[in-house]
Every structure is written in structure tokens, then in C-alpha cells.
Design an enzyme around this catalytic site. Structure first.
Site: not given
Length: 400
Positions: A9, A16, A147
Site C-alpha cells: 500500500n 506499507k 478499491d
């Protein structure tokens, strides 16, 4: 044969990562690079349950990935970078172009870039991560996980706004929805826990964190969701307003002398729980304040729960009933109080929940909080978007 998959991410100044062994879904290590491109960047990695932190200047995402791979070798997590079999990248916006995850090519990269106008804060940052990994690990599959993809099954009647139709055709103005990876993960997990085919279930998924969205999932497919063209729409959130009357924007501009951009900034960053309470966007702070008699903090919590409650009723109507209500994300997984407020009065829909079970489920615990006789099941499921990303790398990266 096990595979090592990196779930990534990437933000504009952060990265991350989780290294996951598949198909076991076993977490090998995880970590975070912060302040990329700034002085004193911070690199944190978990080794044998301990966090190891180093501070050094990291000029860009390529250097961040390089440092991460070196750390994997230094801590004997891998012997060689060729031990990594694939990477999966969270990409916020896939528009209508990407109804599912996709193996990244130069063409896909270009299309993600073109979609940046729909997510100017996120897609360019997600791309930085993709480019860094493709440069340093050129011989393995890299997969984009969007997403928005899970919500691409919504029918027209759910995603169209009542605006001139050519706005949709010319500018792509429609509801897209977000948190798709989380909604997909928890709906699949709910079906597993009930030992029923997901095709037979009507699920309302409540992803409630600092950002929050509700999704109506019928037979495993999203048919509606509370976020819209952007993640600003829907329920009240930590600092976001959720749905408001659009005529308020020019009204606020006129009253305050602010520009449209400034009003948008207020709706995104100074509204929601923070705006209502005047003190905090953190639900834990507001719960403490409400307990000590702060009326505004209590009012903020009431508004917050009431909006979610309303969506549950609305989505039950959309699916002609509901079989399972799922709570997930930071607040959904941990706030006994918000779950209780949201579920209050839903007995008419067949929701009978046990306050004792509700009180016992927090801090990463999974389980049902309904009474056994309840026609509608209510379940708390800690979300695991990284495992969902790793699954999609296995599928779309051709590693199965």
C-alpha cells in the site's frame, strides 16, 4: 508449493508492506517506510514479533523498496530477492475500466495514470509503488487490486446520479464506491463462518473506521454502497461529512467567503465526528468525553450511529431482506457501544443480538453476536485486505 507474496500500500511519502506465504495466508513479516523524500525517513520492520526501526534519508520509493529488500535478506527472512514470487498493489481508483484485479503491464500503468483525475491524491502515489517494484523485481508478476473493483457489479439504478446523463457519459460522474477489498474479504469470510454458499446470502457489510462505508452484497456481488464518486459520500466519518445537501456548498461559500476548494477541505478534514464534537475525530476520545457528561460528544456518537443504522434499513429493503450483518474495521471490530447503537431497534427485521456476546468481541476477535434463534446473523470479522490482495496475486498473477 508455497509462494511468497508482497502486499503493498504505497502513499505519496509512505510504503506499507506485508510479506505473506500463500496459499497458507501466513504472515511472514510486515513493516512501514515513512517520510519518503523527506529528511530522517523512518523504516520499520517486524522481526520475530519485535519492531526494528531505523532512521535514514530515503529519497524515493525505489530506494525505499531497495532498503526493504535488503532488510529481508539481513534478517534472514529471504535468502535472495528471487524468493519473492509476486507483488500485489492497492490502487484506490480503477474507474469503470477495471472490474477486477489485473496483472500490471505498461498499458495498465498508463490506464491507472489516466484514472488519476478521479483520485488525484491516491492513484499517483499508488503508481510510485508499482513503478519501484516493477523496476527492482522485473521478472515476477505484479498485480493491481482496486478499491473500486468489487463495486463494479452495481446496477445502473444504484450507481447513476440524477444529473444530466451526459455528465456520466462525458466525465465519468457516477457512484464508484470504495473499501471494496475489505467488503469482499469479510463477505467471503462470513459465508465460510456460516458454512453456506455466498451465492445464497444477502449480506450488509459495515466497514467502520476513520473512513466508513456500508455495502449491500447480494449473492457475493456488491449491488450498492454508501460512498460515491469520492470517499466523501455516505455515512458520517472521522473527519468527513458524509452526505449533505449539495446546495450547502454555495451557501457556506457565501456566508464564510471561502472558495469551493476550501469548503471541500472542510467537508473532508474538519467535519464528521470532529466537526460535530468540536474536540476529536477519534471515537475512543468521544466515548470517554460522553461518559463524563459532554453532550456534544454524545450527540456526535448518536449522529454517527444513526446514519449507519439508516443504511442498514435501506439496504435490507434493496435486497428484500438480509441474512447477515457484518461489522469490520477499527470501530466496527472494537466499539461495543457503536455496534449496540447501530443494532438498536432492528428486531422488526429479525435482528436479535446478545449484549454479552457483543461486549466480548473486540481487539481482533472474530465471532457472532446474535442469539442462536435470530433469523439475521450478526458477525464481527477483523478485515484482512492484505490476504485478499495476496489471493488476487495468486489468481491474476498466474501463480496458482
Amino acid at each position: 508449493m508455497s509462494k511468497l507474496i508482497l502486499a503493498i500500500n504505497a502513499g505519496s511519502s509512505s510504503l506499507k508492506f506485508q510479506l505473506i506465504r500463500m496459499p497458507e495466508e501466513e504472515l511472514v513479516t510486515k513493516g512501514l517506510v515513512e517520510r519518503i523524500g523527506l529528511k530522517d525517513s523512518i523504516f520499520t520492520i517486524e522481526v520475530n514479533g519485535e519492531k526494528v526501526k531505523t532512521v535514514q534519508d530515503i529519497k524515493d520509493h525505489v530506494e525505499a523498496v531497495d532498503i526493504m529488500l535488503d532488510a529481508f535478506k539481513a534478517h534472514n527472512i529471504i535468502n535472495d530477492i528471487n524468493d519473492i514470487d509476486g507483488t500485489g498493489h492497492r490502487v484506490v481508483h480503477g474507474g469503470e475500466k477495471f472490474p477486477e484485479s489485473v496483472a500490471i503491464t505498461d498499458e495498465v500503468e498508463k490506464e491507472i495514470e489516466e484514472l488519476s483525475e478521479l483520485a488525484p491524491l491516491h492513484n499517483p502515489a499508488n503508481l510510485m509503488g508499482i513503478r519501484a517494484f516493477r523496476k527492482l523485481l522485473p521478472n515476477i508478476p505484479h498485480v493491481a487490486i482496486f478499491d473500486t473493483a468489487f463495486h463494479q457489479t452495481m446496477p445502473e439504478k444504484a450507481y447513476l446520479y440524477s444529473l444530466p446523463y451526459h455528465y456520466y457519459k462525458d466525465y465519468g460522474i457516477r457512484k464508484y464506491g470504495f473499501h471494496g477489498t475489505s467488503h469482499k474479504f469479510v463477505s467471503q469470510r462470513a459465508a465460510e463462518m456460516l458454512d453456506k454458499p455466498i451465492e445464497d446470502l444477502r449480506i450488509i457489510s459495515c466497514h467502520i473506521g476513520n473512513g466508513a462505508s456500508i455495502a449491500a452484497i447480494d449473492g457475493g456481488k456488491s449491488i450498492d454502497t454508501s460512498m460515491g464518486f469520492t470517499p466523501l459520500a455516505g455515512v458520517t466519518m472521522g473527519t468527513r461529512s458524509g452526505n449533505i445537501d449539495p446546495a450547502l456548498i454555495p451557501f457556506i461559500m457565501e456566508k464564510t467567503g471561502k472558495t469551493a476548494e476550501q469548503v471541500l477541505e472542510i467537508l473532508n478534514k474538519e467535519s464528521g465526528l470532529l466537526g460535530l464534537s468540536g474536540t476529536s475525530s477519534d471515537l475512543r476520545d468521544l466515548s470517554e468525553e460522553a461518559e463524563s457528561g459532554k453532550a456534544r460528544s454524545q450527540m456526535a456518537l448518536d449522529v454517527f450511529a444513526s446514519k449507519i443504522h439508516k443504511y442498514i434499513g435501506s439496504y435490507a429493503a434493496r435486497m428484500h431482506g438480509v441474512d447477515v450483518i457484518v461489522f469490520t474495521a477499527g470501530i466496527g471490530e472494537n466499539s461495543v457501544e457503536i455496534r449496540a447503537k447501530v443494532l438498536e431497534g432492528l428486531e422488526f427485521m429479525g435482528v436479535y443480538w446478545d449484549p454479552k456476546k457483543n461486549e466480548n468481541l473486540l481487539r481482533g476477535k472474530e465471532g457472532f453476536i446474535n442469539y442462536p434463534h435470530s433469523p439475521v446473523k450478526v458477525v464481527v470479522i477483523p478485515t484482512d485486505e492484505e490476504s485478499m490482495i495476496a489471493r488476487d496475486v495468486m489468481t491474476f498473477g498466474g501463480l496458482k
